[in-house]
Write a protein that holds these residues in place. Structure first.
Motif, PDB file in Angstrom:
ATOM      1  N   TRP A  14       0.841  -1.202   0.000  1.00  0.00           N
ATOM      2  CA  TRP A  14       0.000   0.000   0.000  1.00  0.00           C
ATOM      3  C   TRP A  14       0.871   1.244   0.000  1.00  0.00           C
ATOM      4  O   TRP A  14       2.049   1.201   0.339  1.00  0.00           O
ATOM      5  N   HIS A  15       0.267   2.341  -0.410  1.00  0.00           N
ATOM      6  CA  HIS A  15       1.022   3.590  -0.546  1.00  0.00           C
ATOM      7  C   HIS A  15       0.158   4.780  -0.155  1.00  0.00           C
ATOM      8  O   HIS A  15      -0.914   4.998  -0.718  1.00  0.00           O
ATOM      9  N   ILE A  16       0.617   5.524   0.831  1.00  0.00           N
ATOM     10  CA  ILE A  16       0.091   6.849   1.125  1.00  0.00           C
ATOM     11  C   ILE A  16       1.287   7.785   1.004  1.00  0.00           C
ATOM     12  O   ILE A  16       2.262   7.647   1.744  1.00  0.00           O
ATOM     13  N   GLY A  17       1.239   8.671   0.027  1.00  0.00           N
ATOM     14  CA  GLY A  17       2.421   9.442  -0.325  1.00  0.00           C
ATOM     15  C   GLY A  17       2.671  10.667   0.541  1.00  0.00           C
ATOM     16  O   GLY A  17       1.762  11.197   1.171  1.00  0.00           O
ATOM     17  N   ASN A  18       3.936  11.091   0.543  1.00  0.00           N
ATOM     18  CA  ASN A  18       4.300  12.333   1.232  1.00  0.00           C
ATOM     19  C   ASN A  18       4.552  13.469   0.247  1.00  0.00           C
ATOM     20  O   ASN A  18       4.965  14.560   0.652  1.00  0.00           O
ATOM     21  N   VAL A 139       6.414   1.450  -1.675  1.00  0.00           N
ATOM     22  CA  VAL A 139       5.190   0.952  -1.046  1.00  0.00           C
ATOM     23  C   VAL A 139       5.550   0.314   0.291  1.00  0.00           C
ATOM     24  O   VAL A 139       6.713  -0.020   0.550  1.00  0.00           O
ATOM     25  N   VAL A 140       4.546   0.146   1.137  1.00  0.00           N
ATOM     26  CA  VAL A 140       4.701  -0.533   2.416  1.00  0.00           C
ATOM     27  C   VAL A 140       4.187  -1.954   2.246  1.00  0.00           C
ATOM     28  O   VAL A 140       3.159  -2.189   1.599  1.00  0.00           O
ATOM     29  N   VAL A 141       4.882  -2.910   2.832  1.00  0.00           N
ATOM     30  CA  VAL A 141       4.459  -4.301   2.744  1.00  0.00           C
ATOM     31  C   VAL A 141       3.216  -4.517   3.614  1.00  0.00           C
ATOM     32  O   VAL A 141       2.895  -3.694   4.473  1.00  0.00           O
ATOM     33  N   PRO A 142       2.484  -5.610   3.410  1.00  0.00           N
ATOM     34  CA  PRO A 142       1.306  -5.881   4.239  1.00  0.00           C
ATOM     35  C   PRO A 142       1.668  -5.949   5.724  1.00  0.00           C
ATOM     36  O   PRO A 142       2.672  -6.562   6.111  1.00  0.00           O
ATOM     37  N   LEU A 143       0.854  -5.311   6.543  1.00  0.00           N
ATOM     38  CA  LEU A 143       1.055  -5.307   7.991  1.00  0.00           C
ATOM     39  C   LEU A 143      -0.242  -4.901   8.671  1.00  0.00           C
ATOM     40  O   LEU A 143      -1.266  -4.714   8.013  1.00  0.00           O
ATOM     41  N   VAL A 144      -0.202  -4.780   9.985  1.00  0.00           N
ATOM     42  CA  VAL A 144      -1.400  -4.431  10.769  1.00  0.00           C
ATOM     43  C   VAL A 144      -1.165  -3.113  11.490  1.00  0.00           C
ATOM     44  O   VAL A 144      -0.118  -2.921  12.120  1.00  0.00           O
ATOM     45  N   LEU A 145      -2.125  -2.209  11.382  1.00  0.00           N
ATOM     46  CA  LEU A 145      -2.066  -0.918  12.061  1.00  0.00           C
ATOM     47  C   LEU A 145      -3.278  -0.767  12.981  1.00  0.00           C
ATOM     48  O   LEU A 145      -4.323  -1.383  12.749  1.00  0.00           O
ATOM     49  N   GLU A 146      -3.112   0.049  14.004  1.00  0.00           N
ATOM     50  CA  GLU A 146      -4.185   0.265  14.973  1.00  0.00           C
ATOM     51  C   GLU A 146      -4.464   1.756  15.121  1.00  0.00           C
ATOM     52  O   GLU A 146      -3.546   2.571  15.083  1.00  0.00           O
TER      53      GLU A 146
END
Length: 203
Positions: A14-18, A139-146
């Motif tokens: 996934w990608h959220i850009g700066n 991109v960021v690899v699959p992971l879990v965020l809270e």
């Protein structure tokens, strides 16, 4: 205040850009916090939730006052630019405390959170890549965020909303099922996500 926890299980890169580039490394960089870790900004999460609640309201999932409930929860921005604050306060989505501590203590490990993907535009008639169209994206690899979602029960709209903490938890649990992707290039398979509501962080 009543707080619930959102769990974002990213099932794909996934990608959220700066908004920045990094020369030969990538044309588009990922948004990172002060420790160099990926996160979902609270404002972005609020937008996803409002979109999800609005879709549910359109289908009358929350009864006859569904549209009013969305405004009470998320606030209203008038054409004049004047904003009415909603009842919800939403934190950024981050790695668990333990994971953050690990990556801060082992900075070399942070490189495993990211990779670079490349794409190019194709001429539909010839099937050949267009010259100069090659782009690279971090991109960021699959992971879990809270993230935390807090409902301000002292808000002036709380009494009128008719919400109880139990009812809000149910509405939130129903609404997050509408969120299936986030970030950039969602139509190309990036940012596939499953969102769930947890009564306590980490559950």
């Amino acid at each position: 205040m009543s707080t619930l926890y959102l769990k974002f299980e990213l099932c794909s890169d996934w990608h959220i850009g700066n908004g920045k580039e990094a020369g030969a490394y990538a044309d588009a960089m990922v948004l990172k916090d002060a420790h160099g870790l990926p996160y979902l900004p609270g404002k972005g999460i609020k937008g996803l939730l409002k979109e999800a609640f609005s879709l549910c309201a359109k289908n009358q999932w929350f009864g006859d006052n569904s549209d009013a409930l969305v405004n009470q929860l998320f606030g209203v921005e008038e054409y004049s630019g004047v904003e009415a604050q909603g009842m919800l306060q939403i934190s950024s989505g981050r790695l668990s405390d333990g994971e953050q501590a690990y990556f801060i203590q082992h900075p070399d490990a942070k490189r495993y959170l990211y990779r670079v993907v490349q794409s190019t535009a194709i001429d539909h008639e010839s099937g050949v890549a267009l010259k100069g169209s090659l782009r690279s994206m971090e991109v960021v690899v699959p992971l879990v965020l809270e993230a935390e979602v807090t409902m301000n029960t002292a808000h002036p709209s709380y009494a009128a909303s008719g919400l109880t903490e139990e009812l809000f938890s149910r509405y939130l649990s129903e609404a997050v099922t509408m969120i299936t992707s986030l970030g950039a290039k969602r139509h190309r398979g990036l940012g596939q996500v499953m969102v769930s509501v947890q009564p306590n962080s980490g559950e």
